[in-house]
Design a protein around this motif. Sequence first.
Motif, short mmCIF file in Angstrom:
data_model
loop_
_atom_site.label_atom_id
_atom_site.label_comp_id
_atom_site.label_asym_id
_atom_site.label_seq_id
_atom_site.Cartn_x
_atom_site.Cartn_y
_atom_site.Cartn_z
N LEU A 102 38.31 51.72 28.01
CA LEU A 102 38.57 50.69 28.47
C LEU A 102 38.46 50.52 29.94
N ASP A 103 38.40 51.14 30.53
CA ASP A 103 37.92 51.14 32.11
C ASP A 103 36.44 50.75 32.17
N ILE A 104 35.74 51.23 31.33
CA ILE A 104 34.28 51.04 31.35
C ILE A 104 33.91 49.85 30.96
N VAL A 105 34.63 49.20 29.82
CA VAL A 105 34.81 47.97 29.28
C VAL A 105 34.99 46.95 30.49
N VAL A 106 36.11 47.23 31.20
CA VAL A 106 36.51 46.28 32.24
C VAL A 106 35.33 46.35 33.39
N TYR A 107 35.06 47.65 33.84
CA TYR A 107 34.13 47.78 34.81
C TYR A 107 32.76 46.76 34.57
N ASN A 108 32.47 46.86 33.40
CA ASN A 108 30.99 46.29 32.96
C ASN A 108 31.14 44.83 32.82
N ILE A 109 32.37 44.13 33.03
CA ILE A 109 32.41 42.63 33.11
C ILE A 109 31.79 42.18 34.49
N SER A 110 30.71 41.53 34.03
CA SER A 110 29.88 41.06 35.30
C SER A 110 30.20 39.96 35.76
N VAL A 111 31.38 39.96 36.35
CA VAL A 111 31.96 38.51 37.12
C VAL A 111 32.56 39.10 38.35
N ASP A 112 32.77 37.81 39.39
CA ASP A 112 33.61 38.34 40.54
C ASP A 112 35.14 38.60 40.14
N HIS A 113 35.81 39.09 41.20
CA HIS A 113 37.22 39.62 40.62
C HIS A 113 37.97 38.30 40.28
N LYS A 114 37.75 37.09 40.93
CA LYS A 114 38.86 35.95 40.74
C LYS A 114 38.46 35.53 39.30
N THR A 115 37.21 35.40 39.07
CA THR A 115 36.85 35.01 37.64
C THR A 115 37.52 35.83 36.85
N TYR A 116 37.21 37.14 36.76
CA TYR A 116 37.78 38.43 36.11
C TYR A 116 39.23 37.89 35.74
N PHE A 117 40.20 37.71 36.80
CA PHE A 117 41.49 37.84 36.81
C PHE A 117 42.04 36.75 36.04
N TYR A 118 41.42 35.49 36.39
CA TYR A 118 41.99 34.28 35.51
C TYR A 118 41.33 34.20 34.22
N GLU A 119 40.11 34.72 33.83
CA GLU A 119 39.44 34.08 32.52
C GLU A 119 39.72 35.81 31.37
N TYR A 120 39.61 36.89 32.24
CA TYR A 120 39.53 38.10 31.34
C TYR A 120 40.86 38.69 31.25
N PHE A 121 41.45 38.85 32.31
CA PHE A 121 42.68 39.61 32.70
C PHE A 121 43.87 39.38 31.73
N SER A 148 44.75 37.80 47.32
CA SER A 148 46.02 37.04 47.55
C SER A 148 46.64 36.50 46.43
N TYR A 149 45.54 36.03 45.55
CA TYR A 149 46.14 35.08 44.42
C TYR A 149 46.84 36.12 43.22
N ILE A 150 46.71 37.60 43.49
CA ILE A 150 47.60 38.20 42.32
C ILE A 150 48.91 37.71 42.56
N PRO A 151 49.92 37.39 41.30
CA PRO A 151 51.22 36.84 41.45
C PRO A 151 51.84 38.16 42.22
N GLU A 152 53.06 37.37 42.76
CA GLU A 152 53.91 38.58 43.42
C GLU A 152 54.60 39.35 42.42
N SER A 153 54.94 38.69 41.18
CA SER A 153 55.82 39.50 40.30
C SER A 153 55.02 40.47 39.84
N LEU A 154 53.69 40.30 39.51
CA LEU A 154 52.72 41.31 39.07
C LEU A 154 52.51 42.39 40.15
N ASN A 155 52.14 41.97 41.22
CA ASN A 155 52.21 43.08 42.27
C ASN A 155 53.34 43.85 42.49
N ASN A 156 54.52 43.60 42.37
CA ASN A 156 55.68 44.09 42.39
C ASN A 156 56.07 45.11 41.29
N ILE A 157 55.30 45.10 40.09
CA ILE A 157 55.21 46.08 39.27
C ILE A 157 54.42 47.24 39.59
#
Length: 321
Positions: free
Chosen positions: A145-164, A280-289
């Motif tokens: 799984l970590d390799i699959v995630v690493y190989n998603i070739s987008v910036d982090h913000k796009t990854y977080f909103y569209e893939y995560f 900074s766009y990571i939700p606080e509730s997720l970061n609290n986990i």
Amino acid sequence: MSSEVRDLLRKYLPDYKSTRFGKIYTDTTEFMNIDHSDVIKLGNQHFLVLKNEAERRFGLVDPKYWVKRGKHLESGQPQILKLAFYEKFPMNIGPFKIECYRSPRKEARILELVKGDMRFMQGCSNNDEVGNNVRVLDIIRGKRLDIVVYNISVDHKTYFYEYFPDILEKYIGSCEAIKFLHDHDEKHGDVRRDHLWVESGTGDYRWIDFDYAFELYENPFGLDVFGLGSILIYLVGKANFTMQTLLDLKIEHSILETLNSGDYSVVIGNRVVNVRKIYSYIPESLNNILMHFSSSSTVYYESVDELLFDMRRCLKEIRGL
């Protein structure tokens, strides 16, 4: 003995090309001696050894001589054989001192428990003629799984909103699989990101390697929970963040200067857990986990149920439900 192996291969694998015909092993105790073109016999079943498996971590290749990739001669199916290997070592996580050890029979129990449950690797076990437990495993075609995630070739913000969000939803299912083990008084024992695979074709997340066990009297399942948290941290950040990683990513120095000792993992001391300080766009509730797994935390998750409750709530928030 080589003539016996030659006869077996002529019968079951007539097209097999080799200049070496090894031995038949009915006793796998000295697994270092078992090599390419040898045959392991378990009961009336024969397994041709092709090579030793290896573990690749931190850029290093570590041979696992007790794990053999081979072929079941009677069926022609490729399989992995894990031979009996015992080791014991201590681990410290925050205030907890944990004794970890390898148990072939514990893995055999779990294989029986999860038979037909495709959230886990599949296989069976048998004893050699002197009682060593050998696990015969089906091979999962896919990638970590970590390799699959690493190989998603987008910036982090796009990854977080569209893939995560989809990744988190499927990861929740993987955490539910670990809860299933705990509900049956079993532990995975070695929950880490290279032990969760994405199967090709189905896209299913599947756990592998159950032979580690541990003693943590304060919380019998605690090490599994810490492992799940470490994987989640990676999935949120799309990386493991050390100071060197952050410098390589060209994270602004003004952000790096805000990091303090409490922002790092209680498990791996140089790894940043407070991902919201980086993005900074990571939700606080997720970061609290994530911060439950930091060195500054005074409260740790005691069960997978608690972690699942918070993750499900965060998933709804992220999806805007």
